[in-house]
Every structure is written in C-alpha cells, then in structure tokens.
Design a protein around this motif. Structure first.
Motif, PDB file in Angstrom:
ATOM      1  N   THR A  64      20.424 -40.106  19.499  1.00 54.53           N
ATOM      2  CA  THR A  64      20.771 -41.329  20.209  1.00 54.53           C
ATOM      3  C   THR A  64      21.546 -42.965  20.241  1.00 54.53           C
ATOM      4  OG1 THR A  64      18.667 -40.670  20.359  1.00 54.53           O
ATOM      5  CG2 THR A  64      19.207 -42.831  21.058  1.00 54.53           C
ATOM      6  N   THR A  91      24.166 -31.222  25.685  1.00 53.60           N
ATOM      7  CA  THR A  91      24.608 -32.359  26.421  1.00 53.60           C
ATOM      8  C   THR A  91      23.152 -33.345  26.534  1.00 53.60           C
ATOM      9  OG1 THR A  91      23.260 -29.831  28.160  1.00 53.60           O
ATOM     10  CG2 THR A  91      22.808 -32.288  29.065  1.00 53.60           C
ATOM     11  N   VAL A  92      23.724 -34.252  26.858  1.00 54.26           N
ATOM     12  CA  VAL A  92      23.500 -36.443  26.992  1.00 54.26           C
ATOM     13  C   VAL A  92      23.311 -36.444  28.068  1.00 54.26           C
ATOM     14  CG1 VAL A  92      24.547 -37.527  26.103  1.00 54.26           C
ATOM     15  CG2 VAL A  92      25.194 -35.241  24.966  1.00 54.26           C
ATOM     16  N   ASN A  93      21.901 -36.888  28.163  1.00 51.90           N
ATOM     17  CA  ASN A  93      20.802 -37.809  29.325  1.00 51.90           C
ATOM     18  C   ASN A  93      21.015 -38.628  28.796  1.00 51.90           C
ATOM     19  OD1 ASN A  93      19.932 -35.469  29.726  1.00 51.90           O
ATOM     20  ND2 ASN A  93      18.502 -35.376  28.059  1.00 51.90           N
ATOM     21  N   THR A 100      19.044 -42.604  35.479  1.00 48.28           N
ATOM     22  CA  THR A 100      19.405 -41.154  35.150  1.00 48.28           C
ATOM     23  C   THR A 100      20.030 -40.155  35.149  1.00 48.28           C
ATOM     24  OG1 THR A 100      17.106 -39.893  35.428  1.00 48.28           O
ATOM     25  CG2 THR A 100      16.656 -41.484  33.893  1.00 48.28           C
ATOM     26  N   SER A 102      23.199 -37.156  33.386  1.00 46.10           N
ATOM     27  CA  SER A 102      23.425 -36.522  32.241  1.00 46.10           C
ATOM     28  C   SER A 102      24.849 -35.798  32.355  1.00 46.10           C
ATOM     29  CB  SER A 102      22.979 -35.018  31.691  1.00 46.10           C
ATOM     30  OG  SER A 102      22.659 -33.846  32.853  1.00 46.10           O
ATOM     31  N   ASN A 104      27.793 -32.993  30.190  1.00 49.09           N
ATOM     32  CA  ASN A 104      28.039 -31.970  28.969  1.00 49.09           C
ATOM     33  C   ASN A 104      29.116 -32.376  28.126  1.00 49.09           C
ATOM     34  OD1 ASN A 104      25.973 -30.139  29.738  1.00 49.09           O
ATOM     35  ND2 ASN A 104      27.318 -29.293  31.548  1.00 49.09           N
ATOM     36  N   THR A 124      21.631 -40.082  24.753  1.00 56.68           N
ATOM     37  CA  THR A 124      20.538 -39.155  24.480  1.00 56.68           C
ATOM     38  C   THR A 124      21.280 -37.588  23.844  1.00 56.68           C
ATOM     39  OG1 THR A 124      18.388 -40.377  24.052  1.00 56.68           O
ATOM     40  CG2 THR A 124      17.982 -38.529  23.538  1.00 56.68           C
ATOM     41  N   SER A 125      20.754 -37.193  22.773  1.00 60.26           N
ATOM     42  CA  SER A 125      21.596 -35.348  23.244  1.00 60.26           C
ATOM     43  C   SER A 125      19.890 -34.302  23.187  1.00 60.26           C
ATOM     44  CB  SER A 125      22.363 -34.722  22.034  1.00 60.26           C
ATOM     45  OG  SER A 125      21.090 -35.426  20.652  1.00 60.26           O
ATOM     46  N   ALA A 126      20.095 -33.556  24.383  1.00 58.60           N
ATOM     47  CA  ALA A 126      18.672 -33.388  24.910  1.00 58.60           C
ATOM     48  C   ALA A 126      18.067 -32.643  23.813  1.00 58.60           C
ATOM     49  CB  ALA A 126      19.531 -31.852  26.052  1.00 58.60           C
ATOM     50  N   GLY A 127      19.311 -31.993  22.603  1.00 57.34           N
ATOM     51  CA  GLY A 127      18.067 -31.133  21.457  1.00 57.34           C
ATOM     52  C   GLY A 127      18.270 -31.730  20.072  1.00 57.34           C
TER      53      GLY A 127
END
Length: 174
Positions: A64, A91-93, A100, A102, A104, A124-127
């Motif tokens: 993040t 994936t970055v949100n 919002t 996102s 990749n 923030t990265s999704a994972g």
C-alpha cells in the motif's frame, strides 16, 4: 543489471558511484553495508526538468502506497509508475476522491497510471503483494514547465500521523 552486464565496485564511507544511463528495469544494488540509492531522470539539453527519486530497499516495499498529488487542473498529467517484482501479475486497487478503480502490473513489469485531476490516491495490491511506485508530476514533455517534479511513493507503514511544515519567512501578512 546495466547495459552490457553486471557492474561491481567498492565504495568507502562518503564515496559515490554514478551509472550514467543504461540501467535496466529490475536492476538491483547489493551492498554489505547500508547505502543510499537514487534514480535521477532528466531532459537532455533542458535548463531544468530533473526528477530525483529515492529507491527504498526491497525489504521496505509494501502493498500500500499513498500520493497526495493528482493531475493538475490544467490537465498537465501526473503519472504513477508501478513496478511488480513478482513472477505473477498483480492487481492494484486505486481509491481517490473521484472513486475506485484498478489496474494490472505484469510479472516483473511496470504499469503507468494517470492520476485523476485534483486528487491524491491510495494504491493497494489486491493480494497484499509488495510492489514499488514513483510519481512524475507534469509528465507531459510539451507542457511541463509549470509542474515538473517527481517523488518516490512512501510505503504506507513509513507514514505517521504527524506532519512537519517548514517556516518560510517573508510573507507580507505573516
């Protein structure tokens, strides 16, 4: 790696080493003691247009980051550049004042993201994967003489609730 392969050198306290061009995406710096690494970009032959980025150690990367700077009201673009050091796409949100979204970032790749006008953002990265980011303000080479600067995104866990503002004497109204 730099163009032509790895470069090895020894530095003593207070010394520096310049790699003038040819640094490849994914290049690393390995040191036996703490070192400071900077990325400097510029426009050859220009009177200005130099951006200076601190490259944080990989151990300090996070999933993040925040930026307080958006694209200027006149449309002069602010671009974020995000590097994925992993073998799989991430994936970055994005969360900004405008909503919002996102994007990749490919494995070992870089993705460019244009900031919305007049809004900072959280990335923030999704994972929860770590990644690295920097921002270039006034990134349009034909219209950047007003907003030309850049900075490294600060890892979220390095932020505090405290703000320090420098005092600039000289105001006519104090």
């Amino acid at each position: 790696p730099v163009s032509g392969g790895a470069t090895t050198f020894a530095l003593n306290q207070g010394e520096s080493y310049l790699v003038n061009g040819g640094v490849l995406k994914g290049a690393t710096v390995t040191a036996t003691k703490p070192v400071q690494v900077q990325l400097i970009t510029g426009d050859i032959g220009a009177r200005y247009e130099t951006d200076w980025f601190t490259l944080y150690p990989v151990a300090d990367w996070t999933g993040t980051y925040y930026t307080p700077v958006g694209t200027a009201a006149d449309g002069d673009a602010t671009l974020g550049f995000f590097y994925n050091p992993h073998a799989a796409q991430i994936t970055v949100n994005v969360l900004s004042n405008l909503g919002t979204g996102s994007f990749n970032v490919p494995a070992y790749g870089v993705t460019q993201y244009q900031m919305p006008q007049n809004s900072g953002a959280r990335f923030t990265s999704a994972g929860g994967e770590t990644f690295f980011g920097l921002v270039m303000v006034g990134a349009n080479p034909s219209a950047n003489n007003v907003h030309d600067w850049g900075f490294t995104l600060v890892p979220s866990d390095s932020l505090t609730t405290e703000a320090v503002v420098g005092w600039g004497p000289g105001s006519s109204d104090l």
